[in-house]
Design a protein around this motif. Structure first.
Motif: not given
Ligand SMILES: CC(C)(COP(=O)(O)OP(=O)(O)OC[C@H]1O[C@@H](n2cnc3c(N)ncnc32)[C@H](O)[C@@H]1OP(=O)(O)O)[C@@H](O)C(=O)NCCC(=O)NCCS
Length: 141
Positions: A131-134
């Motif tokens: 669910e995370l994007i860097t």
């Protein structure tokens, strides 16, 4: 063969950099320069470790924190020494050191195409955060 796990120092840089260069799955950048690692080790004392066998570094892990979360970077084990538990014990040492200074959660980045690296971390119980994007941006010097 007897191996020893000890704190990383800047004197280890040349050997560690050579290890990183031969480690598929790691993409080295300017952030891995000697100066950058010097800064990192100064800001994050007693958290990064190397594994040594007969005076030669066979594995290394950089570890730091931002006051809230820990981060592990550039974990690498020499090809000839893999699948002997060395990576796992380095990670364990880093996490123990983070716990000792009150950090209760650790993150890390893995290149998206490093399937072997991802499998290793999952084997150790790390959760992939889909669910995370860097997002990143270079800062002007
Ligand atoms: C990933 C890496 C650090 C693993 O080091 P290692 O010393 O061989 O790993 P360990 O022997 O400690 O393995 C720990 C566990 O992970 C498993 N494992 C190790 N490599 C694995 C792989 N490629 N795929 C699946 N599982 C793996 C082991 O079987 C072991 O499982 P167990 O605890 O059930 O016995 C090493 O392969 C490496 O340096 N790769 C290149 C650099 C890299 O990708 N680094 C990580 C990116 S941040």
């Amino acid at each position: 063969m007897r191996t020893e796990l000890r704190e990383m120092t800047l004197e280890d840089y040349q050997e560690i950099y050579a290890l990183w260069q031969e480690s598929e799955g790691l993409k080295l950048t300017d952030d891995d320069s000697r100066e950058s690692i010097r800064h990192f080790l100064e800001r994050n004392p007693h958290l990064s470790f190397v594994t040594v066998e007969n005076g030669k570094i066979v594995a290394a892990a950089l570890c730091g924190h931002d006051g809230r979360h820990g981060y592990i970077h550039n974990l690498a084990v020499r090809k000839s020494h893999r699948k002997q538990g060395i990576g796992k014990s380095l990670v364990g040492r880093c996490m123990f050191a983070l716990t000792g200074i009150g950090i209760s959660r650790c993150h890390l980045y893995v290149e998206g195409d490093n399937q072997a690296g991802i499998a290793f971390w999952k084997q150790l119980g790390w959760e992939q955060r889909v669910e995370l994007i860097t997002m990143s941006q270079p800062l002007r010097q």
